[in-house]
Design a protein around this motif. Sequence first.
Motif, PDB file in Angstrom:
ATOM      1  N   PRO A   1       0.933  -1.220   0.042  1.00  0.00           N
ATOM      2  CA  PRO A   1       0.035   0.059   0.011  1.00  0.00           C
ATOM      3  C   PRO A   1       0.811   1.291   0.224  1.00  0.00           C
ATOM      4  N   GLY A   2       2.208   1.200   0.328  1.00  0.00           N
ATOM      5  CA  GLY A   2       2.933   2.432   0.410  1.00  0.00           C
ATOM      6  C   GLY A   2       3.802   2.868  -0.608  1.00  0.00           C
ATOM      7  N   THR A   3       3.542   1.900  -1.660  1.00  0.00           N
ATOM      8  CA  THR A   3       4.280   2.032  -2.966  1.00  0.00           C
ATOM      9  C   THR A   3       3.671   3.111  -3.795  1.00  0.00           C
ATOM     10  N   SER A   4       4.212   3.874  -4.422  1.00  0.00           N
ATOM     11  CA  SER A   4       3.717   5.108  -5.270  1.00  0.00           C
ATOM     12  C   SER A   4       3.586   4.522  -6.455  1.00  0.00           C
ATOM     13  N   ASP A   5       2.461   5.433  -7.286  1.00  0.00           N
ATOM     14  CA  ASP A   5       2.259   5.175  -8.750  1.00  0.00           C
ATOM     15  C   ASP A   5       3.358   5.585  -9.600  1.00  0.00           C
ATOM     16  N   LEU A   6       4.374   6.295  -9.278  1.00  0.00           N
ATOM     17  CA  LEU A   6       5.478   6.987  -9.759  1.00  0.00           C
ATOM     18  C   LEU A   6       6.388   5.517 -10.267  1.00  0.00           C
ATOM     19  N   TYR A   7       6.353   4.492  -9.621  1.00  0.00           N
ATOM     20  CA  TYR A   7       7.129   3.255 -10.024  1.00  0.00           C
ATOM     21  C   TYR A   7       6.582   2.792 -11.341  1.00  0.00           C
ATOM     22  N   ILE A   8       5.405   3.043 -11.823  1.00  0.00           N
ATOM     23  CA  ILE A   8       4.862   3.012 -13.090  1.00  0.00           C
ATOM     24  C   ILE A   8       5.098   3.773 -13.882  1.00  0.00           C
ATOM     25  N   LEU A   9       4.702   4.964 -13.595  1.00  0.00           N
ATOM     26  CA  LEU A   9       4.549   6.356 -14.365  1.00  0.00           C
ATOM     27  C   LEU A   9       5.721   6.823 -14.827  1.00  0.00           C
ATOM     28  N   ALA A  10       6.817   6.780 -13.702  1.00  0.00           N
ATOM     29  CA  ALA A  10       8.243   7.493 -14.103  1.00  0.00           C
ATOM     30  C   ALA A  10       9.254   6.668 -15.366  1.00  0.00           C
ATOM     31  N   PRO A  11       9.114   5.357 -15.377  1.00  0.00           N
ATOM     32  CA  PRO A  11       9.781   4.739 -16.524  1.00  0.00           C
ATOM     33  C   PRO A  11       8.967   5.076 -17.875  1.00  0.00           C
ATOM     34  N   LEU A  12       7.715   5.141 -17.834  1.00  0.00           N
ATOM     35  CA  LEU A  12       7.112   5.360 -19.122  1.00  0.00           C
ATOM     36  C   LEU A  12       7.324   7.057 -19.358  1.00  0.00           C
ATOM     37  N   ILE A  13       7.689   7.798 -18.467  1.00  0.00           N
ATOM     38  CA  ILE A  13       7.851   9.155 -18.647  1.00  0.00           C
ATOM     39  C   ILE A  13       9.235   9.421 -19.426  1.00  0.00           C
ATOM     40  N   VAL A  14      10.177   8.815 -18.385  1.00  0.00           N
ATOM     41  CA  VAL A  14      11.597   9.087 -18.779  1.00  0.00           C
ATOM     42  C   VAL A  14      11.972   8.308 -20.002  1.00  0.00           C
ATOM     43  N   LEU A  15      11.773   6.944 -20.209  1.00  0.00           N
ATOM     44  CA  LEU A  15      11.990   6.226 -21.223  1.00  0.00           C
ATOM     45  C   LEU A  15      11.079   6.116 -22.338  1.00  0.00           C
ATOM     46  N   GLY A  16      10.152   6.875 -22.314  1.00  0.00           N
ATOM     47  CA  GLY A  16       8.907   6.695 -23.145  1.00  0.00           C
ATOM     48  C   GLY A  16       9.405   7.051 -24.663  1.00  0.00           C
ATOM     49  N   ILE A  17       9.928   8.275 -25.051  1.00  0.00           N
ATOM     50  CA  ILE A  17      10.307   8.644 -26.595  1.00  0.00           C
ATOM     51  C   ILE A  17      11.574   7.682 -26.936  1.00  0.00           C
ATOM     52  N   PRO A  18      12.652   7.582 -26.165  1.00  0.00           N
ATOM     53  CA  PRO A  18      13.860   6.625 -26.571  1.00  0.00           C
ATOM     54  C   PRO A  18      13.354   5.301 -26.505  1.00  0.00           C
ATOM     55  N   GLY A  19      12.644   4.728 -25.757  1.00  0.00           N
ATOM     56  CA  GLY A  19      12.161   3.582 -25.997  1.00  0.00           C
ATOM     57  C   GLY A  19      11.106   3.170 -27.151  1.00  0.00           C
ATOM     58  N   LEU A  20      10.211   4.133 -27.430  1.00  0.00           N
ATOM     59  CA  LEU A  20       9.415   3.991 -28.547  1.00  0.00           C
ATOM     60  C   LEU A  20      10.299   3.918 -30.055  1.00  0.00           C
ATOM     61  N   GLY A  21      11.435   4.854 -29.742  1.00  0.00           N
ATOM     62  CA  GLY A  21      12.123   4.827 -31.104  1.00  0.00           C
ATOM     63  C   GLY A  21      13.049   3.724 -31.403  1.00  0.00           C
ATOM     64  N   LEU A  22      13.381   3.078 -30.166  1.00  0.00           N
ATOM     65  CA  LEU A  22      14.364   2.016 -30.301  1.00  0.00           C
ATOM     66  C   LEU A  22      13.803   0.904 -30.452  1.00  0.00           C
ATOM     67  N   GLY A  23      12.613   0.532 -30.034  1.00  0.00           N
ATOM     68  CA  GLY A  23      11.674  -0.631 -30.493  1.00  0.00           C
ATOM     69  C   GLY A  23      11.181  -0.453 -31.928  1.00  0.00           C
ATOM     70  N   TRP A  24      10.867   0.717 -32.229  1.00  0.00           N
ATOM     71  CA  TRP A  24      10.409   0.704 -33.846  1.00  0.00           C
ATOM     72  C   TRP A  24      11.793   0.341 -34.731  1.00  0.00           C
ATOM     73  N   LEU A  25      13.016   0.939 -34.279  1.00  0.00           N
ATOM     74  CA  LEU A  25      14.035   0.702 -35.171  1.00  0.00           C
ATOM     75  C   LEU A  25      14.479  -0.941 -35.136  1.00  0.00           C
ATOM     76  N   VAL A  26      14.319  -1.728 -34.097  1.00  0.00           N
ATOM     77  CA  VAL A  26      14.732  -2.966 -33.666  1.00  0.00           C
ATOM     78  C   VAL A  26      13.623  -3.987 -34.690  1.00  0.00           C
ATOM     79  N   GLU A  27      12.541  -3.453 -34.350  1.00  0.00           N
ATOM     80  CA  GLU A  27      11.369  -3.923 -35.350  1.00  0.00           C
ATOM     81  C   GLU A  27      11.792  -3.941 -36.813  1.00  0.00           C
ATOM     82  N   ASN A  28      12.057  -2.851 -37.162  1.00  0.00           N
ATOM     83  CA  ASN A  28      12.180  -2.376 -38.499  1.00  0.00           C
ATOM     84  C   ASN A  28      13.556  -3.063 -39.140  1.00  0.00           C
ATOM     85  N   SER A  29      14.523  -3.374 -38.286  1.00  0.00           N
ATOM     86  CA  SER A  29      15.859  -3.883 -39.081  1.00  0.00           C
ATOM     87  C   SER A  29      15.608  -5.339 -39.007  1.00  0.00           C
TER      88      SER A  29
END
Length: 254
Positions: free
Chosen positions: A215-243
Amino acid sequence: MSAQTSLIYVAVGLILIISAATVLSPAEDQEFYPWVVDQSDTIADFDVQYSELPQSAQTIVDSAIAGEDPIISTYEDYEAVQSLRGSKDIQKGDTVYMIRTETADNGGLFEAILRASLLSAGGLLFALSYIQQRKATTLYNLALLPAVAATVLLGVEIYQAPMISLVHIEGYLAFGLASSIPVLLGMWIKSRQYLILGLIMGIVALSVISVLADPGTSDLYILAPLIVLGIPGLGLGWLVENSLNGRGHSPTID
């Protein structure tokens, strides 16, 4: 070319992990500064005798008495922190020193999120290296993304902690799992395969369960990686799939 790309992923992943582990402090590694509030040669009551303190705590007390403004941390000086935390009346010789140990200003939330993001990213790159080497995005290979990211993050945090109880396992598990979502989403945008989308939904469910488990765990543990790694992750995933499959493919259960 895939072998070279795999090596690059591993090299960059190692750099990220080593940098995060050596330069950035864990969220649980708090800094404290003990200082002498007052001293008296007439007070009879005290909390602890100097000789009863651990050697590390004695060294810190001597430094505080000398006015050297020592700083101690949970990870590097665990025994000293546990012995001196709060306010303590410590008898040394014929004098009782009133020492207060307060939390110092550390890197805080930003540093903790950056550290966890870099460790997770290193794990993701390890998994992508394997996928690139195998030249296939099967369900097994794709499931390595959240598994390796969470393993690397938890592994480093547990290894560096003086006590495993200090590590917020549920939170870091959710963080590591969620960090793989942008990469998988980038792959799905390129391939439009519903199996990848199903895997993403499963990872979201596991991340939420991990957060709700404490119960003491913050939602930031889910939201933070989506925000910080969002754009780089999307781009990297697309590039790997495309390659691997520029025209799209159908992942299979392997």
